[in-house]
Design a protein around this motif. Sequence first.
Motif, PDB file in Angstrom:
ATOM      1  N   ARG A  34       0.843  -1.204   0.000  1.00 39.56           N
ATOM      2  CA  ARG A  34       0.000   0.000   0.000  1.00 39.56           C
ATOM      3  C   ARG A  34       0.879   1.256   0.000  1.00 39.56           C
ATOM      4  O   ARG A  34       0.590   2.246  -0.685  1.00 39.56           O
ATOM      5  CB  ARG A  34      -0.932  -0.026   1.212  1.00 39.56           C
ATOM      6  CG  ARG A  34      -1.909   1.153   1.235  1.00 39.56           C
ATOM      7  CD  ARG A  34      -3.059   0.941   2.195  1.00 39.56           C
ATOM      8  NE  ARG A  34      -2.623   0.663   3.548  1.00 39.56           N
ATOM      9  CZ  ARG A  34      -2.740  -0.545   4.136  1.00 39.56           C
ATOM     10  NH1 ARG A  34      -3.283  -1.554   3.483  1.00 39.56           N
ATOM     11  NH2 ARG A  34      -2.324  -0.728   5.372  1.00 39.56           N
ATOM     12  N   ILE A  35       1.993   1.209   0.760  1.00 37.10           N
ATOM     13  CA  ILE A  35       2.918   2.354   0.809  1.00 37.10           C
ATOM     14  C   ILE A  35       3.594   2.549  -0.546  1.00 37.10           C
ATOM     15  O   ILE A  35       3.744   3.682  -1.029  1.00 37.10           O
ATOM     16  CB  ILE A  35       3.963   2.140   1.916  1.00 37.10           C
ATOM     17  CG1 ILE A  35       3.289   2.287   3.282  1.00 37.10           C
ATOM     18  CG2 ILE A  35       5.115   3.134   1.785  1.00 37.10           C
ATOM     19  CD1 ILE A  35       4.166   1.893   4.442  1.00 37.10           C
ATOM     20  N   LEU A  36       3.997   1.453  -1.174  1.00 35.06           N
ATOM     21  CA  LEU A  36       4.615   1.561  -2.501  1.00 35.06           C
ATOM     22  C   LEU A  36       3.633   2.143  -3.509  1.00 35.06           C
ATOM     23  O   LEU A  36       4.020   2.897  -4.410  1.00 35.06           O
ATOM     24  CB  LEU A  36       5.100   0.183  -2.976  1.00 35.06           C
ATOM     25  CG  LEU A  36       6.237  -0.464  -2.166  1.00 35.06           C
ATOM     26  CD1 LEU A  36       6.625  -1.814  -2.775  1.00 35.06           C
ATOM     27  CD2 LEU A  36       7.449   0.452  -2.096  1.00 35.06           C
ATOM     28  N   THR A  43       1.907  10.450  -3.562  1.00 33.35           N
ATOM     29  CA  THR A  43       1.306  10.913  -2.305  1.00 33.35           C
ATOM     30  C   THR A  43       2.103  10.375  -1.126  1.00 33.35           C
ATOM     31  O   THR A  43       2.589   9.242  -1.158  1.00 33.35           O
ATOM     32  CB  THR A  43      -0.161  10.435  -2.181  1.00 33.35           C
ATOM     33  OG1 THR A  43      -0.205   9.008  -2.273  1.00 33.35           O
ATOM     34  CG2 THR A  43      -1.006  11.034  -3.289  1.00 33.35           C
ATOM     35  N   ALA A  44       2.201  11.183  -0.084  1.00 35.46           N
ATOM     36  CA  ALA A  44       3.017  10.811   1.078  1.00 35.46           C
ATOM     37  C   ALA A  44       2.322   9.722   1.891  1.00 35.46           C
ATOM     38  O   ALA A  44       1.138   9.843   2.222  1.00 35.46           O
ATOM     39  CB  ALA A  44       3.260  12.031   1.952  1.00 35.46           C
ATOM     40  N   ARG A  52       5.476   1.050  11.816  1.00 42.14           N
ATOM     41  CA  ARG A  52       4.989  -0.275  12.201  1.00 42.14           C
ATOM     42  C   ARG A  52       5.692  -1.359  11.375  1.00 42.14           C
ATOM     43  O   ARG A  52       6.092  -2.404  11.907  1.00 42.14           O
ATOM     44  CB  ARG A  52       3.474  -0.350  12.019  1.00 42.14           C
ATOM     45  CG  ARG A  52       2.865  -1.648  12.533  1.00 42.14           C
ATOM     46  CD  ARG A  52       1.360  -1.571  12.683  1.00 42.14           C
ATOM     47  NE  ARG A  52       0.705  -1.211  11.448  1.00 42.14           N
ATOM     48  CZ  ARG A  52      -0.005  -0.082  11.264  1.00 42.14           C
ATOM     49  NH1 ARG A  52      -0.111   0.792  12.259  1.00 42.14           N
ATOM     50  NH2 ARG A  52      -0.582   0.174  10.116  1.00 42.14           N
ATOM     51  N   ILE A  53       5.866  -1.103  10.086  1.00 40.94           N
ATOM     52  CA  ILE A  53       6.557  -2.061   9.216  1.00 40.94           C
ATOM     53  C   ILE A  53       8.025  -2.188   9.625  1.00 40.94           C
ATOM     54  O   ILE A  53       8.572  -3.288   9.723  1.00 40.94           O
ATOM     55  CB  ILE A  53       6.452  -1.624   7.736  1.00 40.94           C
ATOM     56  CG1 ILE A  53       4.996  -1.685   7.270  1.00 40.94           C
ATOM     57  CG2 ILE A  53       7.340  -2.497   6.851  1.00 40.94           C
ATOM     58  CD1 ILE A  53       4.775  -1.120   5.886  1.00 40.94           C
ATOM     59  N   LEU A  54       8.655  -1.057   9.871  1.00 40.13           N
ATOM     60  CA  LEU A  54      10.065  -1.075  10.258  1.00 40.13           C
ATOM     61  C   LEU A  54      10.271  -1.824  11.569  1.00 40.13           C
ATOM     62  O   LEU A  54      11.240  -2.578  11.729  1.00 40.13           O
ATOM     63  CB  LEU A  54      10.605   0.357  10.382  1.00 40.13           C
ATOM     64  CG  LEU A  54      10.685   1.158   9.076  1.00 40.13           C
ATOM     65  CD1 LEU A  54      11.130   2.594   9.374  1.00 40.13           C
ATOM     66  CD2 LEU A  54      11.638   0.505   8.082  1.00 40.13           C
ATOM     67  N   HIS A  55       9.370  -1.619  12.513  1.00 39.30           N
ATOM     68  CA  HIS A  55       9.451  -2.322  13.799  1.00 39.30           C
ATOM     69  C   HIS A  55       9.317  -3.828  13.583  1.00 39.30           C
ATOM     70  O   HIS A  55      10.044  -4.625  14.196  1.00 39.30           O
ATOM     71  CB  HIS A  55       8.368  -1.813  14.745  1.00 39.30           C
ATOM     72  CG  HIS A  55       8.386  -2.493  16.083  1.00 39.30           C
ATOM     73  ND1 HIS A  55       9.315  -2.204  17.058  1.00 39.30           N
ATOM     74  CD2 HIS A  55       7.571  -3.473  16.591  1.00 39.30           C
ATOM     75  CE1 HIS A  55       9.092  -2.971  18.115  1.00 39.30           C
ATOM     76  NE2 HIS A  55       8.030  -3.739  17.859  1.00 39.30           N
ATOM     77  N   HIS A  56       8.420  -4.211  12.704  1.00 40.64           N
ATOM     78  CA  HIS A  56       8.220  -5.635  12.407  1.00 40.64           C
ATOM     79  C   HIS A  56       9.490  -6.243  11.802  1.00 40.64           C
ATOM     80  O   HIS A  56       9.823  -7.412  12.057  1.00 40.64           O
ATOM     81  CB  HIS A  56       7.036  -5.806  11.452  1.00 40.64           C
ATOM     82  CG  HIS A  56       6.780  -7.228  11.062  1.00 40.64           C
ATOM     83  ND1 HIS A  56       6.195  -8.142  11.913  1.00 40.64           N
ATOM     84  CD2 HIS A  56       7.051  -7.901   9.900  1.00 40.64           C
ATOM     85  CE1 HIS A  56       6.106  -9.316  11.307  1.00 40.64           C
ATOM     86  NE2 HIS A  56       6.622  -9.193  10.084  1.00 40.64           N
ATOM     87  N   PHE A  98      11.880   2.768  -0.932  1.00 39.81           N
ATOM     88  CA  PHE A  98      11.209   2.767   0.372  1.00 39.81           C
ATOM     89  C   PHE A  98      12.210   2.934   1.510  1.00 39.81           C
ATOM     90  O   PHE A  98      12.029   3.753   2.407  1.00 39.81           O
ATOM     91  CB  PHE A  98      10.422   1.460   0.535  1.00 39.81           C
ATOM     92  CG  PHE A  98       9.901   1.217   1.922  1.00 39.81           C
ATOM     93  CD1 PHE A  98       8.841   1.964   2.422  1.00 39.81           C
ATOM     94  CD2 PHE A  98      10.477   0.251   2.743  1.00 39.81           C
ATOM     95  CE1 PHE A  98       8.360   1.745   3.715  1.00 39.81           C
ATOM     96  CE2 PHE A  98      10.008   0.026   4.030  1.00 39.81           C
ATOM     97  CZ  PHE A  98       8.943   0.778   4.511  1.00 39.81           C
ATOM     98  N   MET A  99      13.287   2.127   1.475  1.00 39.06           N
ATOM     99  CA  MET A  99      14.279   2.179   2.550  1.00 39.06           C
ATOM    100  C   MET A  99      15.036   3.512   2.580  1.00 39.06           C
ATOM    101  O   MET A  99      15.347   4.044   3.649  1.00 39.06           O
ATOM    102  CB  MET A  99      15.265   1.017   2.412  1.00 39.06           C
ATOM    103  CG  MET A  99      14.725  -0.302   2.926  1.00 39.06           C
ATOM    104  SD  MET A  99      14.354  -0.218   4.696  1.00 39.06           S
ATOM    105  CE  MET A  99      13.593  -1.816   4.948  1.00 39.06           C
ATOM    106  N   SER A 100      15.346   4.050   1.410  1.00 41.39           N
ATOM    107  CA  SER A 100      16.021   5.346   1.354  1.00 41.39           C
ATOM    108  C   SER A 100      15.125   6.437   1.932  1.00 41.39           C
ATOM    109  O   SER A 100      15.583   7.316   2.670  1.00 41.39           O
ATOM    110  CB  SER A 100      16.396   5.687  -0.100  1.00 41.39           C
ATOM    111  OG  SER A 100      17.312   4.761  -0.625  1.00 41.39           O
TER     112      SER A 100
END
Length: 537
Positions: A34-36, A43-44, A52-56, A98-100
């Motif tokens: 969904r973020i991609l 859109t931001a 939440r994704i990063l924590h996972h 995404f990571m950048s």
Amino acid sequence: MKAKELVELIIRQARKATFESDPEDKKAVKDLMRILNHFEKGTAPDPVEIKRILHHLGIHKWSDCNKEVKFLDSEIEMEFSIRENKRKLELLTSLMGFMSYCRCVIFESVDFDSQHLNGQCYSNEALKGINGDDLKCPISLEMMSDPVTLSTGHTYDRCSILKRFSSGNATCPKTGEKHTCTELVPNLVLKGMIQQNCAENGVAVVVSSRKNRDISMTVMAGSLAGEGATKMLAGFLVNKLVNGSVEEMNNAVFEIRVLSKTSIFNRSCLVESGMVPHLLKLLLSKDSNTQENSIAALLNLSKHSKSKGVILENEGLDLIVYVLRKGLKIESQQHAAATLFYLASVEENRILIGENPEAIPGLVELVKNGNDRCKRNALVTIFGLLVHPGNHWRVLATGVVPLLLNLLKDLEREDLVTDSLAVLATLAEKVDGTVAILRRGALQLLVGILDTCTSRTGKEYCVSLLLALCVNGGLDVVARLVKSPLMGSLYSQLSEGTSRSSKKANAIIRILHEFYEKSSSASVTPVLPRERFVHVW
């Protein structure tokens, strides 16, 4: 039950079993897609969802995120070289975007020492137990520049093992084991140790960070999500430069430096976002790290065609020369010299740089007092500026000739010897340059360098220099060369040198033989038999 039957039973049961994905993993993948999709639409995405994704994923700080970016970068490079799965490449570039984005937007503090941007620093004690052979690739037997580790646990230079794989040989050279997975894991620890070992022992290593790799693959983003993320990120960083706190501004400058290092598309986005004028202003910063990161970022951006005009339109030349002369760190001066090199790739800029009263003297000062990297950057920039004839007298006026001749007596690094010879050879193409060199009694030194230099390019410039001295220096120079032990080195260039070196060596041989034939002095004996003269033109 026999062991063989037990193994077969387990295999049959395993084949029947179904593997269920963890519900949290499924949710994380769904959220990520969904973020991609947000990035694709421009859109931001929701920062809470990203966190939440990063924590996972177990990514809790800047350095964690940076490791993932480096890993994705190596995976993209390998996938690009194989060119088998376009869909996988698009996914990897989307994840890279995404990571950048996360590294810059989500993590406010950089838990990373900028001075070790290209590697870690190891103590002399840690390096004492290292065998030099352990730092060499088992395939090429050369010092590794980009060590990667296979699933077998053995490490090779990336270019060597990729060449082996691309030839259809998917086995580990040391164990002979066939790889079902050709994943390459960058060995950053060994890479840092190689860099420091080479620096401490004065060895010119193929520069790290895969500097010599083909980055043409980065002209395009690789995916719509990657493109959208990078453009959004560029806008975010410009805003931090303009409206952020001092700490936010400093972090943004560092991120720009990192982002622009190896990606052509990133450079394009950053330049088009209006980044350059803000970076130029920061060159006057009293904070040494801010100044260094700003000039390093401008160095990276100056490799992009559009940035050169933008830099000059915003009075950037004077500011870069200011850092060249008065940079707060030697690294900043080094980057400033390299930035001038890229700017000088445009003829109009070579004229402007030459006309700046501080530019060429500043470069010569760096050759005189800088470290080896400073000397190299300054020398190649001076060489580039000499392409414009009007800069010839300006370079001579700085007194660079005696400086370079003294360096040639002391230098051990072949690259610096080659660069020094290149500048001298260019200066010697005009009579005043030849006079300046001959006044310093350089002939004997140059004859010795031609004999001992191991670099083919260095020998080529040395032969070019000797030919120019013969042509512009007159019969006195020729007479002295006839009596010198030069002919053996010249004849070796006919068969072993580059095409250009061979032709110029032949021209010198012709001049020396013609002088001997015309000489009325009976005391002059032939250096080599006339019948060995070889025509290559």
